[in-house]
Every structure is written in C-alpha cells, then in structure tokens.
Design an enzyme around this catalytic site. Structure first.
Site, mmCIF file in Angstrom:
data_model
loop_
_atom_site.group_PDB
_atom_site.id
_atom_site.type_symbol
_atom_site.label_atom_id
_atom_site.label_comp_id
_atom_site.label_asym_id
_atom_site.label_seq_id
_atom_site.Cartn_x
_atom_site.Cartn_y
_atom_site.Cartn_z
ATOM 1 N N ASP A 317 6.009 4.135 -11.408
ATOM 2 C CA ASP A 317 5.363 2.941 -10.987
ATOM 3 C C ASP A 317 5.722 1.456 -12.034
ATOM 4 O O ASP A 317 5.895 1.791 -13.105
ATOM 5 C CB ASP A 317 3.958 3.183 -10.550
ATOM 6 C CG ASP A 317 3.336 2.157 -9.780
ATOM 7 O OD1 ASP A 317 4.015 1.406 -9.051
ATOM 8 O OD2 ASP A 317 2.100 2.043 -10.131
ATOM 9 N N GLU A 320 9.265 -2.867 -11.502
ATOM 10 C CA GLU A 320 10.244 -3.869 -11.471
ATOM 11 C C GLU A 320 10.998 -4.697 -12.661
ATOM 12 O O GLU A 320 12.020 -5.213 -12.445
ATOM 13 C CB GLU A 320 9.385 -4.912 -10.422
ATOM 14 C CG GLU A 320 9.243 -4.286 -9.357
ATOM 15 C CD GLU A 320 7.918 -3.072 -9.414
ATOM 16 O OE1 GLU A 320 7.120 -3.220 -10.049
ATOM 17 O OE2 GLU A 320 7.939 -2.140 -8.303
ATOM 18 N N ASP A 430 2.970 -0.724 -1.995
ATOM 19 C CA ASP A 430 1.565 -0.917 -1.478
ATOM 20 C C ASP A 430 1.599 -1.671 -0.057
ATOM 21 O O ASP A 430 1.465 -3.000 0.281
ATOM 22 C CB ASP A 430 1.243 -1.846 -2.289
ATOM 23 C CG ASP A 430 1.030 -1.451 -3.887
ATOM 24 O OD1 ASP A 430 1.175 -0.158 -4.038
ATOM 25 O OD2 ASP A 430 0.535 -2.117 -4.718
HETATM 26 O O1 MIG Z 1 -1.198 -2.150 -9.975
HETATM 27 O O2 MIG Z 1 -1.448 2.998 -10.427
HETATM 28 O O3 MIG Z 1 2.109 1.149 -5.914
HETATM 29 O O4 MIG Z 1 0.606 3.333 -5.392
HETATM 30 O O5 MIG Z 1 -1.728 3.520 -6.806
HETATM 31 C C1 MIG Z 1 -1.280 -1.116 -9.257
HETATM 32 C C2 MIG Z 1 -2.305 2.244 -9.278
HETATM 33 C C3 MIG Z 1 -0.545 -0.101 -9.660
HETATM 34 C C4 MIG Z 1 0.882 0.398 -7.671
HETATM 35 C C5 MIG Z 1 1.187 1.572 -6.992
HETATM 36 C C6 MIG Z 1 0.220 2.319 -6.132
HETATM 37 C C7 MIG Z 1 -0.803 2.956 -7.232
HETATM 38 C C8 MIG Z 1 -1.371 1.742 -8.344
HETATM 39 N N1 MIG Z 1 -0.242 0.931 -8.649
#
Ligand code: MIG
Length: 725
Positions: A317, A320, A430
């Site tokens: 995660d 980007e 999201d």
């Molecule tokens: O700023 O880890 O897209 O699936 O639950 C949010 C917390 C960070 C973004 C991910 C989402 C995840 C969440 N993350």
C-alpha cells in the site's frame, strides 16, 4: 525518432534516449527506415505529442484503472499514480498508470506509451474527434500494435509486455478485510462468526494496526502476541492471514530497517543528497529507493521476516508513493497561516489559505524534490513517478521468489504500471460504498485486463462511507466473478462483514459466497487459460459481437468463453434490461442445488432479478462447469462436477486444473478435461477426453437445447478418452 519492427504486429517508435522501464519483455527489433508514425501525427518540443483524428463512430478502449466508461471517449486522463480517496467522475488519475489504448474504428490498432512519467490522454475531450496523447518528457517509446480485431490486438500486446501473474488457488476464495482488525482476539472472534454462520472464507487481512507504530516488518506484540503461533493456529482453522506493507520506512533510532537503510544509502535522496523526509502513517519516513536494484533486493528480502511466521500473501500500500506532507510543504502552509493571523482576509486570501493546506498532501513540489539512483543514473522522482509502486512490488515478488522459488504467493499492490502485472495483481484502492462505484467496478475490470493485469478486484461493499445491506448484496453478486474477491472497508465506517446485517441478509450472502466456490472449476479454468495464453478474463461484449447494441452495452460483461454477466447495480431494482446479441440460457443463481433455467431470446429484454438472485447467462453452444461449495478452497472436492450446457449444434469446453500452489503447470503439470457435446440425430452425443492427473471421477450433464428441453446424463472417468498427447 527511430523506428523498429518488433514483429509482424508491433512497431516501436523511439524518442531521445529512454530508460528501460522493464514494462516490455520483447526487446530490440529490426531498424526500419521511416520518418512517420503509423496513424499518428507527431510533434516534439519539451514533450512528445501524438495526434489522431478519430472516426466519429470509433470506440476507444483500455487505459486500465480509470474513471468513466469502457469506451474512454469523451474523457481526459492523466497517467500519474495518485493517492486520491474520492473517485468522482471528474478525477483524471487513480492509483494505476496503464498506458495502453485500443482504437476500434476503421483504423483498428493499439498504442502503448512506455514512459515512466506523466502521460496525458485526451480522448476526444477538447475536440470530440481528436485523440491527443501528450508524453510529458522527450525520452519515450511508443508501440503501435496491429491486429484483425480487438481481441487479437490485446493478445499481441500481452505478448509484448509478458504474461500475467498467477496467484495461489486459495487467493480465489472469499477474503475478509477491514481497517482495522485491532488484535488477535478480534480476528479469532471474526473467524468464529464465519464458522458459526457457515460462510466460506479463505483469508483475513491485517491492516496497518498489526505493526508496531506502523513500522514495516514489525509486529505489535501487545495486540498480536506470539505471532507465528497465531498464524499457524489460524491456518489450522483453514484461514490465511494477509498483512499490509507500506512504502514508507519510519525514521526511528534503533529500528533495524531504518538503520540498515541509512547505513547502506538505500533511501531516496533530496536535493542536498540527504535521505528525503516525508510524513505518512508512521510519522516521518524515508522512501526506499525501489528503482535501485540493491535497495530493491534488500527490501524484498525483508518479507522473509513474515513468511518465516507462516505468512503466504501480502498487499503493498501507499506506494504511489502517498505523502501526507513534507516538512517544507507543511511549513509553507503554516507560514501562510501565520501571515494571515489577525488580518481581515479577503475572499481570495481566505481560499488561498485553504488551498495551501489542501495542497500539502501528494504535492507536485514534493514529487519533484527527491531523487532515485536508477543503478547509476540519478533521476528526479517526478520523471519516473509511475515506476515506484511497480518496483516496490517487484522487490516483494523477487524477495518471495528467493524465499521459495516454486511457491505461488498472493501479492497485489495499490499503485501500478504496466509491467507490474507480471509480478502481482492490483486492487482498485479507496472506492466508496456508492452504487456508482459498483458500476465503475464493472466497467473497469475489462479495461484492467487489457493492460495485462488479470488478478484484480475492488473493495467489495465499498471502502469509504457506510454501506447498506442491499448494496453489499448486489456488489457481492458481482465480485464473486472477480479474481480478487475481497470485502474491505475503512476505519470508522459501518461494519460490512457478511453477517453484519440482519439474518435475511446473512442468508442471502451465504448463498452468494458459496456460489463463488461452486463456480471455481470454471473461474479458475478461465483465469489460468487467460494467464497461460496471454488473454483476457473479462471481455467487453463488443470484442465478441459486432452489432451496435453490443458496442453500447457497458453494464454487461463476458467472462471467459462461456458466460455473460449482467449485474444489478441500482438500488431497489428487482430486475434490469439486458441486451442479448444471441439467444442465451439464463440461470438465476440462488440456491445452486435447486437450479432452474430459462432460454432468453436475442434482443433487448427485461429480466426480473430478485435480491437473492445472481443472473448468469450461458452463451449459445457453450458449457459452464460447476462443483459444490466448501468451507474454503483447500476443501473443495472436484470428484464430481456438473456440466450445464446450452447447445444448438455443438459445444466444446476445456476444463483446466493444477496443483494450485506451485509453478509446475509451466512444466506441463496440469490437467485438462476436454468436453464436447454434439447434437446428432435428435440426441446429444458426449465425448470427454482427459489429460494429466484427473481428480474428477464423474461428470453429470444437464444439456439444454434452444427450446429449453433438458437432457440429463452422466459419464464416469472410466469412460474418458485420453487425449492425444
Ligand atoms: O491512508 O492502511 O487503500 O485499503 O485500509 C490510508 C489503511 C491507508 C489505504 C488503503 C486502504 C487501507 C488504508 N490505507
């Protein structure tokens, strides 16, 4: 501009001196004397601009994870991996950068832009009939892909970029996630609920809360004591745990990952050659320089800390990379606020102040202020932005390969660009618990497949916002067909596990989720055949049927060879219109053991679809193979399978299976059952050929003819013929 012939279908046009992004796998090519690019008018300055005059009726497909329709015409899209949690139709970028586009008109071709920075696709936005592609840089490679039809163009393109990632079979099971299950007790209780409600499930997700202060490759010992033991106890119950890994590494003295990264110089640098500082969940972090192969190997090797505890899958995660703020960016905004203090702010100043704070996250200034060491070449981040998530995930995939080369791990990422599809899958980030996002999910899936990514899915039920039971039911009824089938939701939103609502809803969802397992023989076959042949899994109707109505049918999908989906995506609807390009057989799946079929004639039809029903259309002369449900993928029993066939004259199907956990299928270790049903003198002749280690002992047939007449029969494996090889 240099021109190369890669093969008969593909030409490469090279500008300046591009870096090797490793998006494509077929390199080189034969130089060709040419000054023009086929189809496009090219102009160059600081950027490379490609222009094409579109036929008024041409449809434009592709661009992967993006807004709007399957036909991208009318929109403006920026390929620039973006962490933006509000996916409204006007957004130009989501998390992926998928630069493949397919022009379906009198001139029928594909175009792929191999460029790691921003690319702007104006698909008839400024001028309705002009496609204008702006590559924001002067070093790039452009590929033009030819072919007789859309499907063959996609296949040629996938040969260029390589075959898709293949997950373990358990990753096709239902997966339950939420941000965040706080501790091991909560997870045990969750599993208790799945068992109590008798709902199948294969995996439970660990979001950032499992870590100690959001530090990668650490475990919070208070909330998850004796982690290895916990993982194996969950595994014994039949479930896998899938932890999240974030891109940023917390700056903290004594934290080994941080210390090692500093010592070896593995973090991205700022303009002063100091490790670049950004703030994300852990507070201040450094970003590992995934574009550097040493840093990549180092980070990839850390996944072992978790695989040693029995973990078999991960989701990457914030890659980007997402930046909440940088010190510089935040200070600017604070200065602005200080300067405004006590002043009688005019409207413009007030909004200027608001914008200063709103623009702090993921700011272009920050993306232009750190650097990568691309194995010797220093590159400003902004110019290679779209490679970051790809290379983080490549680090993970290579790390996992080193740990156990023969094992298939589950791996998917939020940020991506084409090339990453060889290493992992993606989820679409999201989304919200909005009906509009269920429809967006439907439209996005084939576009993502065209860009090489087969293992994909959305947060079922929606991530942000509160879902109601009906939206969750309708969304699940679609997601049972997506390779990644995961229910995930955000902190603070309404609970959306399948048993979070009333008993009726739980009962409906139990059947829907079971249906996923029932459909596994078909879904897995179609996935694996697409992965092995370099093909698509979800296919727009227009790729198969030439009529105008099929071109417009964006809320329907073909899945593999045999079925068409027409999900219900509107609230309170108990039916919908559907376009049938030919006569098809409708199975409104509810309780799969009590099946009823209806022949629906070609044309625009209204079909009733009760809340508990999932409509499945079987195409003419096609075969759907199903099994029985089980509590998880490992317990599926394929000894007896059911064949549902809709036959006018002849139907054939190739049922694929393999061990589901290794890459041995690449060495020929897979099984294949070829089923042929042919109408001969008023009856149906059945022929079954088998190859490999066949676990299926009996096939039961339900053959429906064009008038809806049902013929039933069965064949035991002793009557399977062995196929040629
Ligand atoms: O700023 O880890 O897209 O699936 O639950 C949010 C917390 C960070 C973004 C991910 C989402 C995840 C969440 N993350």
């Amino acid at each position: 501009m240099k021109v190369f012939e890669i093969n008969k279908e593909i030409f490469k046009y090279s500008f300046g001196s591009p870096i090797d992004t490793s998006s494509v796998v077929v390199k080189g090519g034969t130089p060709v004397e040419s000054k023009v690019m086929e189809h496009f008018e090219v102009s160059r300055g600081n950027s490379v601009m490609l222009k094409f005059a579109m036929d008024s009726k041409a449809a434009v497909y592709g661009l992967g994870e993006n807004q709007r329709g399957m036909n991208k015409r009318g929109g403006l899209y920026h390929s620039y991996c973006s962490d933006d949690a509000v996916h409204t139709p006007d957004k130009k970028s989501l998390y992926g950068a998928h630069n493949f586009l397919l022009m379906d008109g009198p001139e029928h071709f594909g175009v792929f832009i191999d460029f790691p920075g921003r690319v702007i696709f104006d698909v008839g936005f400024k001028n309705k009939d002009i496609l204008e592609i702006t590559i924001c840089g002067s070093n790039a490679e452009v590929y033009i892909v030819k072919g007789n039809n859309s499907r063959s163009i996609v296949r040629s393109f996938i040969r260029l970029v390589g075959a898709s990632y293949v997950p373990p079979k358990w990753a096709f099971g239902y997966q339950q996630s939420r941000w965040g299950y706080a501790d091991s007790e909560e997870i045990k209780a969750l599993i208790g609920s799945f068992l109590y409600h008798d709902i199948p499930c294969d995996a439970i997700y660990l979001d950032i809360d499992y870590m100690e202060n959001f530090k990668d490759f650490t475990i919070n010992g208070n909330s998850f004591p004796e982690f290895s033991h916990f993982v194996s106890s969950i595994r014994e119950k039949g479930y896998r745990l899938v932890p999240i890994i974030d891109a940023g590494v917390k700056i903290e003295k004594g934290y080994d990952i941080y210390e090692e990264g500093i010592e070896k110089g593995y973090f991205c640098k700022d303009g002063n050659k100091k490790p670049f500082v950004a703030a994300v969940w852990p507070g201040k972090v450094h970003f590992p320089d995934f574009l550097n192969s040493d840093a990549r190997n180092w980070f990839g090797s850390k996944y072992k800390l978790l695989t040693d505890c029995g973990i078999e899958g991960f989701w990457n995660d914030m890659n980007e990379p997402a930046i909440f703020y940088s010190e510089k960016g935040l200070n600017c905004a604070i200065e602005k606020a200080k300067a405004s203090e006590g002043k009688n702010l005019g409207v413009d100043d007030f909004f200027g102040l608001m914008d200063a704070f709103n623009g702090v996250s993921n700011s272009p200034e920050d993306y232009s202020s750190f650097y990568h060491d691309f194995d010797g070449t220093i590159l400003e981040h902004d110019t290679v932005h779209n490679l970051y998530g790809f290379y983080m995930t490549k680090a993970a995939a290579e790390g996992l390969k080193a740990i156990d080369p023969g094992k298939r791990f589950l791996l998917f990422s939020r940020a991506s660009c084409i090339g990453m599809h060889r290493y992992s899958g993606i989820w679409t980030g999201d989304n919200h618990s909005w009906w509009e996002h269920l429809l967006l999910n439907i439209k996005m899936m084939p576009s993502i497949n065209m860009c090489g990514f087969l293992y994909c899915g959305a947060d079922t039920g929606g991530f942000g916002g509160d879902v109601n039971s009906e939206l969750l039911i309708r969304w699940m009824q679609f997601s049972i067909f997506t390779p990644l089938f995961r229910n995930h939701s955000a902190l603070g939103t309404r609970r959306q596990e399948p048993f979070a609502f009333d008993e009726d809803t739980t009962g409906i969802l139990r059947n829907v989720i079971r249906l996923r397992y029932v459909l596994m023989p078909y879904l897995y076959s179609e996935y694996m055949k697409a992965a092995i042949k370099g093909d698509m899994y979800f296919i727009p109707l227009s790729f198969e049927y030439g009529d105008e109505a099929s071109k417009g049918a964006e809320d329907q999908l073909l899945l593999g060879d045999s079925i068409m989906l027409c999900p219900v995506y509107t609230e309170n609807a108990r039916g919908r219109y559907v376009w049938l390009p030919e006569d098809m057989l409708l199975w409104k799946a509810f309780d799969y053991e009590k099946r009823e079929y209806e022949v629906v004639k070609m044309g625009h039809q209204y079909i009733e679809v009760g809340l508990a029903e999932t409509p499945v259309f079987i195409k003419k002369n096609s075969i759907l193979v199903i099994g029985r449900h089980a509590r998880n993928i490992d317990s599926l029993d394929s000894r007896e399978l059911q064949i549902i066939a809709f036959v006018e004259d002849k139907a054939e199907y190739e049922l694929y299976d393999d061990d589901g956990c290794t890459y041995d299928y690449r060495k020929g270790a897979f099984s294949e059952i070829n089923i042929m049903i042919e109408k001969r003198e008023g009856t149906f002749a059945i022929e079954v050929r088998a190859k490999g280690d066949i676990r299926t002992k009996r096939l039961s047939f339900v053959i429906i003819d064009m008038n809806g007449k049902i013929t039933e029969s069965a064949i035991n494996s002793s009557n399977f013929k062995s196929s040629g090889s």
